[in-house]
Design an enzyme around this catalytic site. Structure first.
Site, PDB file in Angstrom:
ATOM      1  N   TYR A  92       0.748  -1.238  -0.174  1.00  0.00           N
ATOM      2  CA  TYR A  92       0.105  -0.099   0.226  1.00  0.00           C
ATOM      3  C   TYR A  92       0.698   1.423  -0.145  1.00  0.00           C
ATOM      4  CZ  TYR A  92      -4.134   2.617   1.503  1.00  0.00           C
ATOM      5  OH  TYR A  92      -5.296   3.685   1.334  1.00  0.00           O
ATOM      6  N   SER A 187       1.025  -7.921   1.813  1.00  0.00           N
ATOM      7  CA  SER A 187       0.052  -6.713   2.249  1.00  0.00           C
ATOM      8  C   SER A 187      -0.915  -6.525   1.305  1.00  0.00           C
ATOM      9  CB  SER A 187       0.933  -5.352   2.865  1.00  0.00           C
ATOM     10  OG  SER A 187       0.066  -4.399   3.898  1.00  0.00           O
ATOM     11  N   GLN A 188      -0.785  -5.059   0.841  1.00  0.00           N
ATOM     12  CA  GLN A 188      -1.767  -5.005  -0.267  1.00  0.00           C
ATOM     13  C   GLN A 188      -1.546  -5.953  -1.432  1.00  0.00           C
ATOM     14  OE1 GLN A 188      -3.267  -0.805  -2.506  1.00  0.00           O
ATOM     15  NE2 GLN A 188      -1.092  -1.422  -3.038  1.00  0.00           N
ATOM     16  N   ASP A 273       0.907  -8.585  14.440  1.00  0.00           N
ATOM     17  CA  ASP A 273       0.504  -7.503  13.263  1.00  0.00           C
ATOM     18  C   ASP A 273      -0.440  -6.763  13.683  1.00  0.00           C
ATOM     19  OD1 ASP A 273       0.210  -6.324  10.815  1.00  0.00           O
ATOM     20  OD2 ASP A 273       0.283  -8.180   9.558  1.00  0.00           O
ATOM     21  N   HIS A 308       4.020  -6.498  11.022  1.00  0.00           N
ATOM     22  CA  HIS A 308       3.367  -6.326   9.758  1.00  0.00           C
ATOM     23  C   HIS A 308       4.678  -6.735   8.754  1.00  0.00           C
ATOM     24  CE1 HIS A 308       0.724  -6.111   6.569  1.00  0.00           C
ATOM     25  NE2 HIS A 308       1.358  -4.844   6.071  1.00  0.00           N
TER      26      HIS A 308
END
Length: 338
Positions: A92, A187-188, A273, A308
């Site tokens: 992201y 992630s994204q 996370d 994360h």
């Protein structure tokens, strides 16, 4: 950061009921059908990067609405025959950056296509080069709330379409074996990989690390970090739009699209996370492939003491042998197709 979500034993049993719109399949079939009315407009130009063991190409192709999407293609300089390929999606706020930052899969012997994410590239990394030519209604700063009024207008409808077209673009290259393509991202990027897995039926593998965008309703309830906090702040102003907001997000939820996947999955979760809560990742993992008839092979790597960043380089070290194995298993099928 201490553990803040469910205990691990409960996470391993966690199988939530995630709302799914009845017309999800029809929605995405219409979306991709419209995208394919535009010529792929694939352009591949060599770039001198100073790298001697790989070749790099500046790529563009037509994504959502026929709009140009950029990518880096990196391949081993010394190669023979069509290569298996990995299409990679970004986290992201980041863009495709510089090609020197995307070498691992090419070094492992694959054609590597790293897709730029439309409208992103100015929060971290080395920049991006793809504008988002579509607008949206009122939104909180960021990307997650763009177009929440209608699923047809949501930002990730455009991004997921771009991502599917990226797979079609790499398969159109003479130097790629179209029967051996995997997708990857964290992630994204993990969300995008899950979405593509549900929208493209014949991938060799899916690598989705600490994926964002799964089980939105729970994520918004238990974490106050961005990007999920964008939804909270949006609804704090637009107090009457909660129902429509979560309806729109259900069309782009990684749980719902991942249910339709047929390819083997290697995923990861970090139990500390705070950006992508572990229970949301477990939700995606548990539901993955459950609408595919036969549930595909799937593995979840658990990093108990990480935030994360997840497994970092340790996860890449896990991915490469898994990827080699799946690509090798697909080789007889690829030969039969040719």
């Amino acid at each position: 950061m201490a553990l803040f979500d469910l205990p691990r034993a409960e996470l391993e049993r966690y199988l939530p009921d995630v709302a799914e719109p009845a017309d999800l399949d029809a929605f995405w079939a219409r979306t991709l059908q419209e995208a394919r009315t535009h010529d792929l407009a694939l352009r591949v130009e060599p770039v001198d990067t100073g790298l001697r063991l790989v070749e790099v190409f500046d790529v563009s192709f037509a994504g959502f609405g026929g709009q140009p999407i950029k990518a880096w293609l990196t391949v081993p300089a010394h190669r023979s025959g069509p290569l298996p390929a990995v299409v990679e999606y970004n986290g992201y706020g980041g863009g495709r950056g510089l090609p020197q930052g995307h070498l691992a899969f090419a070094a492992a012997g694959y054609a590597s296509l790293f897709m730029d994410t439309r409208g992103q590239g100015s929060q971290w990394g080395d920049g991006g080069g793809t504008p988002d030519l579509a607008g949206s209604g009122p939104a909180h700063p960021g990307f997650l709330t763009r177009g929440l009024e209608r699923p047809e207008d949501h930002y990730y409808r455009r991004v997921f379409t771009d991502a599917v077209r990226a797979v079609e673009a790499v398969r159109a290259l003479d130097l790629v074996d179209p029967a051996r393509v995997a997708v990857a991202g964290a992630s994204q990027g993990g969300l995008i990989a899950l979405a593509v897995a549900g929208l493209v039926p014949d991938l060799v593998g899916v690598m989705a690390d600490v994926p964002f965008g799964c089980h939105f309703a729970r994520a918004v309830e238990i974490t106050d970090t961005t990007p999920y906090a964008e939804v909270t702040k949006y609804l704090a102003v637009h107090r009457d739009r909660a129902e429509q907001t979560f309806r729109t997000l259900s069309y782009v939820d990684g749980v719902n699209l991942g249910r339709r996947a047929t390819a083997p999955l290697l995923s990861s979760v970090a139990l500390m996370d705070t950006i992508c809560p572990p229970s949301t990742v477990y939700a995606a993992f548990k539901h993955y492939g459950t609408r595919a008839g036969t549930t595909p092979d799937k593995t979840l790597e658990v990093y108990e003491f990480n935030n994360h960043e997840g497994g970092g380089g340790h996860q890449l070290a896990r991915q490469l042998p898994w990827l080699h194995q799946n690509m090798a298993a697909a080789a007889p099928v690829a030969e039969a197709i040719r």
